[in-house]
Design an enzyme around this catalytic site. Structure first.
Site, PDB file in Angstrom:
ATOM      1  N   LEU A   1      18.057 105.834  27.136  1.00  0.00           N
ATOM      2  CA  LEU A   1      18.481 106.717  26.048  1.00  0.00           C
ATOM      3  C   LEU A   1      17.660 107.998  26.074  1.00  0.00           C
ATOM      4  O   LEU A   1      16.435 107.956  25.933  1.00  0.00           O
ATOM      5  CB  LEU A   1      18.298 106.007  24.696  1.00  0.00           C
ATOM      6  CG  LEU A   1      19.060 104.687  24.534  1.00  0.00           C
ATOM      7  CD1 LEU A   1      18.499 103.878  23.379  1.00  0.00           C
ATOM      8  CD2 LEU A   1      20.542 104.962  24.325  1.00  0.00           C
TER       9      LEU A   1
ATOM     10  N   CYS B   1      26.845 109.943  32.635  1.00  0.00           N
ATOM     11  CA  CYS B   1      26.525 110.977  31.648  1.00  0.00           C
ATOM     12  C   CYS B   1      27.703 111.940  31.495  1.00  0.00           C
ATOM     13  O   CYS B   1      28.163 112.532  32.478  1.00  0.00           O
ATOM     14  CB  CYS B   1      25.275 111.743  32.069  1.00  0.00           C
ATOM     15  SG  CYS B   1      24.757 112.970  30.841  1.00  0.00           S
TER      16      CYS B   1
ATOM     17  N   LYS C   1      25.128 102.959  36.742  1.00  0.00           N
ATOM     18  CA  LYS C   1      25.801 102.976  35.442  1.00  0.00           C
ATOM     19  C   LYS C   1      27.009 103.897  35.546  1.00  0.00           C
ATOM     20  O   LYS C   1      26.879 105.056  35.943  1.00  0.00           O
ATOM     21  CB  LYS C   1      24.847 103.467  34.354  1.00  0.00           C
ATOM     22  CG  LYS C   1      25.408 103.409  32.942  1.00  0.00           C
ATOM     23  CD  LYS C   1      24.324 103.762  31.923  1.00  0.00           C
ATOM     24  CE  LYS C   1      24.834 103.591  30.500  1.00  0.00           C
ATOM     25  NZ  LYS C   1      25.805 104.629  30.121  1.00  0.00           N
TER      26      LYS C   1
ATOM     27  N   GLY D   1      29.521  97.880  28.458  1.00  0.00           N
ATOM     28  CA  GLY D   1      28.904  98.720  27.442  1.00  0.00           C
ATOM     29  C   GLY D   1      29.944  99.319  26.529  1.00  0.00           C
ATOM     30  O   GLY D   1      31.048  99.677  26.962  1.00  0.00           O
ATOM     31  N   GLY D   2      29.598  99.405  25.230  1.00  0.00           N
ATOM     32  CA  GLY D   2      30.477 100.063  24.278  1.00  0.00           C
ATOM     33  C   GLY D   2      30.697  99.282  23.012  1.00  0.00           C
ATOM     34  O   GLY D   2      31.310  98.203  23.032  1.00  0.00           O
TER      35      GLY D   2
ATOM     36  N   ARG E   1      23.797 102.696  21.258  1.00  0.00           N
ATOM     37  CA  ARG E   1      23.778 103.146  19.860  1.00  0.00           C
ATOM     38  C   ARG E   1      23.454 102.014  18.897  1.00  0.00           C
ATOM     39  O   ARG E   1      22.804 102.226  17.862  1.00  0.00           O
ATOM     40  CB  ARG E   1      25.123 103.779  19.497  1.00  0.00           C
ATOM     41  CG  ARG E   1      25.358 105.148  20.092  1.00  0.00           C
ATOM     42  CD  ARG E   1      26.640 105.769  19.536  1.00  0.00           C
ATOM     43  NE  ARG E   1      27.797 104.934  19.839  1.00  0.00           N
ATOM     44  CZ  ARG E   1      28.969 105.013  19.197  1.00  0.00           C
ATOM     45  NH1 ARG E   1      29.121 105.869  18.202  1.00  0.00           N
ATOM     46  NH2 ARG E   1      29.994 104.243  19.549  1.00  0.00           N
TER      47      ARG E   1
END
Length: 666
Positions: free
Chosen positions: A311, A397, A437, A509-510, A534
């Protein structure tokens, strides 16, 4: 009786609702563009807030319906996004004590030193010690700290210097037995004693030798890179034999495009002349004529482990320590730019710093060509290889400045280049595995990961893949597509079976925001785990929930204790002097700029809560819980003052999310 909320609203119980108007949801898409790399930040006039364009008070211009709609859209846009011009300067003391003298040592510069050597004069001008409260002293009512017993304060040390507070605690001294900041420590009263006749120049620093010896193994941070190494990189004299041989090899390959190589082999190999005796004893894995075979790589057994995402800005070492203490198994440093690593940037190399408590730790690299990513990987392997468990390539990203440079998610549309990058990084890293990623794709409706991931697993020797179930274009506007993640996992497993390859870990992820969310996604999609981003920023205790398979109705006092723990870790990392204290304050406020978005589950009518739900204005079950829910950045500073003392008048905090900046002006 249930309260009628519009869709997308957190279902807060009626007795806690103050107003049905939803709070402004911070724009994670735009704020993601604010990095800790000053070189990436571009400030334009339109990015700033121009108050001169606002109508004067009482003025009511006549507008058509279309003009009013446009004004509403512009106002909404103005309130969203990021504050791009954020700058945080170090706070320094007016009278600065020499570091050597502060630590009780002798300064080699003597009277020529530009800092003062007079300890008594320095302590007379130094601000009062900050009181760091114990856990038992925390309270849910203002001022949120119960004063301890001060009956034994009047001792010789307190009489000697009015700036000292013997009742405080120095987190560094408590952990390591010795405070590296010595007399400059803002918690000095915890580790100083008067000797002789008690005059100020006869104060002595207290050292716990036994604890210091133990801390040298268990608490000392790892991966410090020598300034001489950074100078070699900066002056292009750093040896990189594996990278140079590989870049020469692919440049001569007929399928290599010119734009995939930034440098000629001669330019890239300028470091050969700087070979030293240190390089003669390199292991076979560093030698270009004996490349590491992928089957010889360390295998990653990560199934069932919890993974904290890398992060930017907020994923610093103190935050990672906090998440480790709450159940995170795998951590990764903040995204670092390959070009900055090769330029010897002190800030970039600080991103590889690791705490001993991080059991599985990796470094994430971003770049756009083999000629930067492969040498950066080789440098990391040579300098930190013993203390780095994997190196992650960022192909996810989405921010414009990274994407337009050909880095991040732009690599998803360049599989040929990506293959050369991964192959080269594998060679340069020796036994250290490469992970990657990714996002589902670049554009909505054009997912490409299902075609790319089987090649990554079978051809390019990656040790683990993480797939974020959104495209680069989508950002956070819609929920992550876990149906597509399931499809990609099936495609990779089929390819592995056809090629008789051992399965590698695949993380999704998510939107994982609760234990129920997490385990449902794992069981449905077939992933080995979910990378949490998050969700960890908003509620770091999510890892405890995942491990214990429960939803934790954490109390406000328990949350304050975790904030205290973060402050403790921050002081240990950034320092207990004035500069370190206020750097800790800055990153604590960064963390609170996400944590205020947590809605306590004891206030909700039903579970699980969703990460994108917008809460109405509500009050907590006590005053502290109400304060912790405040979107006003001034309240985050107020919370920091509980542990770090009053913020200096010249110190300000500008939130990453612009919506919070507006709230704080209200």
């Amino acid at each position: 009786m249930s309260t009628a909320f519009p869709p997308g609203t957190a279902p807060v119980k009626a007795q806690y609702v103050v107003s049905l108007q939803n709070q402004t949801l911070p724009d994670d898409d735009a704020a993601e563009g604010n990095t800790n790399h000053v070189s990436l930040i571009r400030v334009t006039e339109e990015d700033g807030d121009d108050d001169s364009k606002a109508p004067t008070q009482g003025e009511k211009p006549r507008m058509s319906g279309a003009q009013r709609k446009k004004l509403a859209r512009d106002e909404k846009k103005k309130r969203r996004g990021q504050n791009k011009g954020r700058r945080f300067q170090k706070m320094r003391e007016e009278l600065d004590l020499c570091w050597k003298v502060a630590a009780g040592e002798t300064c080699e510069f003597g009277s020529e030193c530009r800092f003062t050597h007079n300890v008594g004069e320095y302590l007379s001008a130094k601000p009062r010690d900050v009181k760091f409260p114990a856990v038992s002293e925390l309270s849910t009512e203002p001022p949120f700290v119960i004063p301890g017993d001060a009956g034994a304060v009047a001792n010789q040390v307190a009489e000697t210097q009015s700036s000292l507070d013997p009742t405080t605690m120095c987190t560094v001294h408590s952990e390591t037995g010795k405070c590296r900041h010595g007399f400059k420590c803002r918690f000095l009263g915890a580790h100083v004693e008067a000797v002789g006749n008690g005059f100020s120049d006869e104060l002595s620093l207290i050292v716990d030798g036994e604890k210091a010896a133990h801390a040298a193994v268990s608490a000392t941070e790892l991966n410090f890179v020598d300034p001489d190494v950074r100078k070699q990189l900066r002056t292009r004299k750093y040896p990189r034999p594996v990278s140079d041989a590989y870049l020469k090899e692919i440049q001569q390959s007929p399928d290599t495009k010119d734009e995939e190589i930034l440098e000629t082999p001669e330019e890239a190999g300028a470091g050969f002349e700087a070979l030293t005796s240190r390089d003669i004893g390199m292991s076979q894995t560093d030698t270009p004529d004996t490349p590491m075979r992928f089957v010889e790589k360390k295998r990653l057994h990560w199934s069932g482990k919890t993974y904290l995402a890398p992060l930017t800005t907020v994923g610093n070492l103190p935050f990672r320590r906090l998440c480790i203490s709450l159940g995170a198994d795998i951590t990764c440093g903040e995204m670092g730019l390959a070009t900055s690593f090769l330029a010897g940037s002190k800030e970039e190399w600080s991103l590889v710093r690791r705490h001993p408590s991080e059991g599985i730790f990796g470094v994430q690299l971003a770049g756009n060509k083999p000629s930067t990513l492969v040498p950066a990987a080789e440098a990391i392997a040579r300098e930190c290889g013993q203390n780095v468990d994997f190196v992650d390539l960022n192909c996810g990203c989405p921010i414009d400045l990274v994407f337009k440079s050909g880095s991040g998610s732009a690599l998803l549309d360049a599989p040929g280049k990506l293959g050369k990058i991964l192959t080269g990084m594998n060679r340069a890293l020796g036994e250290v595995p490469v992970t990657i990623k990714l996002r589902a794709g670049v554009k909505d409706g054009r997912n490409t990961a299902h075609k790319l991931m089987p090649r990554i697993a079978s051809e390019w020797g990656v040790g683990c893949m993480t797939l974020h179930g959104r495209t680069r274009q989508q950002r956070y506007q819609k929920l992550a597509d876990w149906d597509y993640i399931k499809e990609c996992v099936a495609a990779v497993r089929a390819k592995e079976a056809d090629s008789n390859l051992p399965p590698i870990p695949i993380f999704g992820g998510g939107d994982a925001f609760s234990s129920q969310d997490y385990w449902e996604k794992v069981e449905y999609s077939g992933v080995d785990g979910v990378m949490v981003a998050r969700g960890a920023l908003i509620k770091p205790w999510i890892f405890t929930e995942i491990k214990e398979r429960r939803e934790w109705d954490i109390s406000s006092k328990e949350r304050l204790e975790l904030i205290r723990r973060f402050a403790e870790y921050g002081l240990s990392h950034f320092g207990t002097d004035t500069a370190g204290l206020n750097t800790t304050r800055r990153y604590l406020c960064e963390a609170l700029s996400f944590q205020y978005r947590y809605v306590p589950i004891g206030l909700l009518e039903y579970l699980p809560s969703k990460i994108n739900d917008r809460p109405p204005a509500y009050r907590g079950r006590d005053e502290l819980e109400t304060l912790l829910a405040s979107p006003d950045s001034r309240d985050w500073v107020k919370i920091s003052e509980v542990f770090l003392g009053p913020a200096p008048e010249a110190w300000t905090f500008v939130p990453k999310h612009r919506s919070n900046a507006y709230e704080s002006q209200g």
